[in-house]
Scaffold this active site. Sequence first.
Site, PDB file in Angstrom:
ATOM      1  N   ASN A 221       4.057  -8.424   0.228  1.00 54.47           N
ATOM      2  CA  ASN A 221       4.750  -9.514   0.126  1.00 54.47           C
ATOM      3  C   ASN A 221       4.821 -10.068  -1.594  1.00 54.47           C
ATOM      4  O   ASN A 221       3.642 -10.296  -1.863  1.00 54.47           O
ATOM      5  CB  ASN A 221       4.452 -10.694   1.093  1.00 54.47           C
ATOM      6  CG  ASN A 221       5.027 -10.193   2.703  1.00 54.47           C
ATOM      7  OD1 ASN A 221       5.979 -10.539   3.032  1.00 54.47           O
ATOM      8  ND2 ASN A 221       3.759  -9.640   3.252  1.00 54.47           N
ATOM      9  N   ALA A 222       5.891 -10.451  -2.142  1.00 53.00           N
ATOM     10  CA  ALA A 222       6.111 -10.839  -3.396  1.00 53.00           C
ATOM     11  C   ALA A 222       5.403 -10.110  -4.527  1.00 53.00           C
ATOM     12  O   ALA A 222       4.673 -10.659  -5.130  1.00 53.00           O
ATOM     13  CB  ALA A 222       5.441 -12.421  -3.379  1.00 53.00           C
ATOM     14  N   ARG A 229       8.478   7.080  -8.281  1.00 52.88           N
ATOM     15  CA  ARG A 229       8.284   7.252  -9.474  1.00 52.88           C
ATOM     16  C   ARG A 229       7.585   5.846 -10.129  1.00 52.88           C
ATOM     17  O   ARG A 229       6.974   6.223 -11.225  1.00 52.88           O
ATOM     18  CB  ARG A 229       9.487   7.549 -10.136  1.00 52.88           C
ATOM     19  CG  ARG A 229      10.387   8.644  -9.778  1.00 52.88           C
ATOM     20  CD  ARG A 229      11.363   8.830 -10.954  1.00 52.88           C
ATOM     21  NE  ARG A 229      12.036  10.475 -10.276  1.00 52.88           N
ATOM     22  CZ  ARG A 229      13.160  10.266  -9.710  1.00 52.88           C
ATOM     23  NH1 ARG A 229      13.778   9.374  -9.361  1.00 52.88           N
ATOM     24  NH2 ARG A 229      13.672  11.847  -9.427  1.00 52.88           N
ATOM     25  N   ASP A 277      -2.066 -17.353   5.538  1.00 53.68           N
ATOM     26  CA  ASP A 277      -1.193 -17.969   4.624  1.00 53.68           C
ATOM     27  C   ASP A 277      -0.527 -19.149   5.555  1.00 53.68           C
ATOM     28  O   ASP A 277       0.680 -19.542   5.344  1.00 53.68           O
ATOM     29  CB  ASP A 277      -0.232 -16.942   4.281  1.00 53.68           C
ATOM     30  CG  ASP A 277       0.661 -17.557   2.989  1.00 53.68           C
ATOM     31  OD1 ASP A 277       0.093 -18.455   2.590  1.00 53.68           O
ATOM     32  OD2 ASP A 277       1.879 -16.991   2.727  1.00 53.68           O
ATOM     33  N   GLY A 312       5.343 -19.059   3.533  1.00 52.24           N
ATOM     34  CA  GLY A 312       3.960 -19.075   4.355  1.00 52.24           C
ATOM     35  C   GLY A 312       4.482 -18.399   5.763  1.00 52.24           C
ATOM     36  O   GLY A 312       5.124 -18.045   5.975  1.00 52.24           O
TER      37      GLY A 312
END
Length: 386
Positions: A221-222, A229, A277, A312
Amino acid sequence: MNALTAITGARIFDGDLWHDDSALLFEDGRIAGIVGEREVPAAARTVAMAGLSLVPGFIDLQVNGGGGVLLNERPDIDGIRAICAAHARFGTTALLPTLITDTPDVTEAAIDAGVKARRSGVPGFLGLHLEGPHLSLARKGAHDPQFIRPMEQADLDRTVAACAQLDVLLMTLAPENVTNEQIAALAAAGVIVSLGHSDTGYATAAAAIEAGARMATHLFNAMSPLSHREPGLVGAVLDLGHVHAGLIADGYHVDPAAIGVALRAKRGPGRIFLVTDAMAPLGTDMTGFRLNGREIFRKDGRLTLADGTLAGADTDMMACVRFMHRHVGLDLDEALRMASLYPAEAIGMTGRKGRLTHGHDADFAALDASLSVAATWIGGRPAFAA
């Protein structure tokens, strides 16, 4: 001084092995050992937990809030106390209250609150996690872009000073907004540097890890994905063995198939461990809340901004363990380690946390047959009972 206590009648998982017909002994907040039930000292106070399973308390290194409280909105010792108490209901015995990207003033307040929480011995408080503000705008997620910025000397000095007053200080940053020299300075001061909210390529990530970063924040995530490649940050985390990585196992942030692939691909000795989270609604019936003035919506197990961006997670650590066991197919033992032993390894605290063996903190959860938390003890003291 806490008297010698024996938990009897329960099956005990010490972090490595299960013990039947045994009792867990602890005194003065530390585990004294595991003995046969017939070997319990006559002087011990006994607590019967027939039919339950005792497991090492969960360690959550990314907790934005809980019990109706968000650290960003209440960066004080009472806010931290409320967050820790909310997560104890779900078996978490040690956690890092996490500050999402915010102003320098709010950051200062959160650090001050963390220092006070440590001095006051708030049950469950382990340290702080500063998630930002030195992140990538391209991978900002729910972080407010107006507060994202490069690290300056004042930020470095503040973080180093805070680390000296806390048992654990974890900082999530992106190489795009921090130099390798700054990463090295943070690591040298004892700050646990975690790469996250970053669009960096493999080579840049590897250089940041060489400089001192040793963790990654909410894997997949993020962060820049694994491609054939350009392996990206995901590829660097899986390929470089000494890196640990948090994972949100709620069924929304990462598909079970991707979790399985990551677990098989991860080089050791670094491990993938569970984080929640979690946000303010954990343990409440809240339908939403506000973060940096923006409304966050709670619906169907998800927390999102108005545009659908995940903000979250609406989960707890026990739920993450169940998900790993029931949907990813891990043995329960391994799912439990991902919530206790492996995060302890990631922050270098295996001498105190993550196992129920002699000398470790008497932090444990009692689980029923449905894998729900019946009771939680922190430092040899009851913190929650269903």
